[in-house]
Design an enzyme around this catalytic site. Structure first.
Site, PDB file in Angstrom:
ATOM      1  N   ASP A  18       0.836  -1.196   0.000  1.00  0.00           N
ATOM      2  CA  ASP A  18       0.000   0.000   0.000  1.00  0.00           C
ATOM      3  C   ASP A  18       0.877   1.254   0.000  1.00  0.00           C
ATOM      4  O   ASP A  18       1.943   1.279   0.598  1.00  0.00           O
ATOM      5  CB  ASP A  18      -0.896  -0.013   1.251  1.00  0.00           C
ATOM      6  CG  ASP A  18      -2.083   0.919   1.129  1.00  0.00           C
ATOM      7  OD1 ASP A  18      -2.139   1.677   0.152  1.00  0.00           O
ATOM      8  OD2 ASP A  18      -2.956   0.869   2.007  1.00  0.00           O
ATOM      9  N   SER A 256       5.154   4.019  10.623  1.00  0.00           N
ATOM     10  CA  SER A 256       5.405   2.767   9.910  1.00  0.00           C
ATOM     11  C   SER A 256       4.097   2.040   9.645  1.00  0.00           C
ATOM     12  O   SER A 256       3.225   1.960  10.521  1.00  0.00           O
ATOM     13  CB  SER A 256       6.333   1.881  10.755  1.00  0.00           C
ATOM     14  OG  SER A 256       6.268   0.535  10.367  1.00  0.00           O
ATOM     15  N   LYS A 257       3.957   1.485   8.422  1.00  0.00           N
ATOM     16  CA  LYS A 257       2.760   0.719   8.094  1.00  0.00           C
ATOM     17  C   LYS A 257       2.638  -0.524   8.962  1.00  0.00           C
ATOM     18  O   LYS A 257       1.533  -1.008   9.217  1.00  0.00           O
ATOM     19  CB  LYS A 257       2.777   0.329   6.611  1.00  0.00           C
ATOM     20  CG  LYS A 257       2.497   1.481   5.665  1.00  0.00           C
ATOM     21  CD  LYS A 257       2.294   1.018   4.241  1.00  0.00           C
ATOM     22  CE  LYS A 257       3.564   0.517   3.620  1.00  0.00           C
ATOM     23  NZ  LYS A 257       3.385   0.156   2.199  1.00  0.00           N
ATOM     24  N   ARG A 258       3.758  -1.041   9.424  1.00  0.00           N
ATOM     25  CA  ARG A 258       3.733  -2.243  10.258  1.00  0.00           C
ATOM     26  C   ARG A 258       3.132  -1.955  11.623  1.00  0.00           C
ATOM     27  O   ARG A 258       2.464  -2.800  12.217  1.00  0.00           O
ATOM     28  CB  ARG A 258       5.155  -2.796  10.396  1.00  0.00           C
ATOM     29  CG  ARG A 258       5.252  -4.108  11.167  1.00  0.00           C
ATOM     30  CD  ARG A 258       6.651  -4.674  11.079  1.00  0.00           C
ATOM     31  NE  ARG A 258       7.660  -3.742  11.562  1.00  0.00           N
ATOM     32  CZ  ARG A 258       7.993  -3.615  12.856  1.00  0.00           C
ATOM     33  NH1 ARG A 258       7.387  -4.353  13.773  1.00  0.00           N
ATOM     34  NH2 ARG A 258       8.928  -2.766  13.227  1.00  0.00           N
ATOM     35  N   LYS A 259       3.356  -0.743  12.127  1.00  0.00           N
ATOM     36  CA  LYS A 259       2.897  -0.400  13.472  1.00  0.00           C
ATOM     37  C   LYS A 259       1.693   0.537  13.487  1.00  0.00           C
ATOM     38  O   LYS A 259       0.899   0.514  14.428  1.00  0.00           O
ATOM     39  CB  LYS A 259       4.034   0.281  14.251  1.00  0.00           C
ATOM     40  CG  LYS A 259       5.252  -0.575  14.492  1.00  0.00           C
ATOM     41  CD  LYS A 259       6.303   0.225  15.265  1.00  0.00           C
ATOM     42  CE  LYS A 259       7.558  -0.590  15.517  1.00  0.00           C
ATOM     43  NZ  LYS A 259       8.580   0.215  16.236  1.00  0.00           N
TER      44      LYS A 259
END
Length: 497
Positions: A18, A256-259
């Protein structure tokens, strides 16, 4: 600022997921700079990392940029004089120029396997040296290459970084940056699968596409000396560099996209944000509009077109900037309140239909002025006014009808008497309703808000809604009386249970 050559900038994302909000900010800064100087804004897809490339990411990138209104002058979908604009379709350029570097002694072949590289790196650490490659293949001869080729051993091509001196470049945000060459690695330029790394591919394309300015994220500062060395090796004029500050999460650290879900562009597209508000907000994440109104107060609501008239790279900050979603929501609400009823109604239709509601356009236009001051996000209209578009509403519990300070018998009496008054009105306008129901509250010895709160839940199923009497006027007498009747039945059933 006067530019010595035509301004051509690019946004060059990798389709590995994304679209990141930091990428959108980078694209926007490039777009603003191009529009400020009458230049060209180019979209280029950097998909040379084939293992991480995701097919659906292409549409995520283009749809996300189009949603924000950041149009490009050249790109994969519209072409241009320097295409193709997808790196996997340009492999011959990278092979040609990596071979040129080898032939001219600026790069070399290296035949180590990944396992051998791990051993080399571990040995360096054991000897107190930084991990990485020890440059042993710099000493191989063309005869060695021929022997390894005959054995079928794959190779990479590495940049031959000068072992002495320093590399100097100017960052338009941070000024002069100097790096000692002996701290740099002989970076891989072409991988064994024939695909280039970012270091080679982006600068070959930037040169061939006549990019004048490279505006990118701060994380690439450490790699810029390698890129400058490559430009020097080719004898090409480098672009001017500007590195945008990192975007920080309010809780600390890089967003961050992860967090953090708000790091992904889809969060804003699906979350009820307006593209105008997001682009306005991003202008102030690492840059400042810097204009004031007649009262000397900072102007906070402005379009990207207005920002482009004064955008200069030198005014970018060189420190990380926090991404304050609460401030963005405030700004989103400001844009909602600036819209005409017709425009806002069109924007509100999508979240209502996405939630499964069948929307009547005339009804939506009537309720738009009622919700305008009460929402900050478009999606909030579903909870605020979805009841207008439902045949049946759900009241979770009879106790929801009973307001603070009232009991069930009082609530039941209030709903019965309210229904009787509403049924007898010759004029069902909101003003006529209010004129009839306020005296009822007084006659019952309750506060108007208590009676009206019970009616609100009865006709909407919600404790918070647009103005009650205007809402009932829009719903119409039959719908209002039908819903109050069902609320009365719900209370009666609870009392007899």
């Amino acid at each position: 600022m006067t530019e010595s050559r035509p301004v051509r900038v690019r946004f060059a994302p990798s389709p590995t997921g994304d679209l990141h909000i930091g990428g959108v900010r980078t694209a926007q800064f490039n777009w603003l700079f191009a529009r400020r100087h009458g230049g060209k804004f180019i979209l280029r897809i950097e998909d040379t990392d084939q293992k991480r490339t995701q097919e659906q990411s292409y549409s995520s990138i283009t749809e996300g940029l189009r949603w924000t209104g950041l149009d490009w002058d050249e790109g994969p979908d519209i072409g241009g004089p320097f295409g193709p604009y997808v790196q996997s379709q340009r492999l011959e350029h990278y092979r040609q120029w990596s071979d040129w570097l080898v032939r001219n002694g600026k790069a070399y072949r290296a035949y180590e396997t990944s396992e051998e590289l791990e051993v080399i790196s571990a040995a360096r650490r054991a000897n107190g040296l930084p991990p990485g490659y020890d440059r042993r293949a710099r000493n191989l001869t063309p005869e060695d290459w021929a022997r390894f080729d005959a054995e079928g051993r794959p190779f990479v091509i590495r940049l031959k970084v000068p072992l002495e001196g320093e590399t100097v470049f100017e960052d338009m945000v941070r000024g002069i940056i100097r790096v000692k060459n002996d701290t740099l690695q002989d970076a891989v330029l072409l991988k064994s699968d024939g695909y280039p790394t970012y270091h080679l591919a982006h600068m070959v394309d930037d040169h061939l596409m006549e990019i004048s300015h490279v505006i990118r994220a701060e994380e690439w500062i450490a790699s810029t000396p390698l890129h400058v060395i490559l430009y020097q090796a080719f004898g090409w004029e480098p672009p001017r560099f500007a590195h945008a500050p990192v975007i920080l999460h309010p809780d600390g650290g890089k967003i961050s996209k992860r967090k953090h879900p708000e790091a992904a562009m889809s969060y804003f597209i699906k979350g009820g944000y307006l593209p105008e508000a997001l682009t306005n907000f991003l202008c102030n994440v690492g840059w400042n509009y810097g204009k004031t109104d007649d009262k000397g107060e900072e102007i906070q609501v402005f379009s990207k077109e207005e920002a482009s008239q004064s955008f200069e790279l030198e005014r970018m900050t060189n420190t990380g900037t926090k991404f304050d979603v609460k401030k963005l929501q405030w700004l989103n609400g400001e844009y909602i309140r600036l819209m005409s009823d017709e425009t806002l109604a069109k924007r509100l239709r999508e979240p209502l239909e996405r939630s499964g509601l069948e929307v009547n356009a005339d009804t939506l236009l009537k309720i738009t002025p009622l919700v305008r001051e009460r929402i900050k996000l478009l999606n909030e209209v579903v909870g605020m006014a979805g009841f207008f578009f439902k045949e049946e509403i759900a009241i979770n519990s009879p106790t929801d009808l009973i307001q603070k300070g009232m009991n069930a018998p009082q609530t039941l009496e209030g709903l019965r008497r309210a229904a009787e008054l509403l049924a007898g009105l010759s004029d069902f306008s909101h003003s006529a309703q209010e004129a009839a129901l306020r005296p009822l509250a007084e006659a019952m010895g309750v506060k108007p808000g208590q009676l009206f709160g019970a009616i609100r839940v009865a006709i909407s199923g919600e404790k918070v809604s647009p103005p009650l009497f205007e809402s009932m006027e829009i719903l119409g007498r039959d719908t209002v009386l039908g819903r109050i009747s069902k609320a009365i039945q719900l209370l009666e059933s609870a009392q007899t249970a």
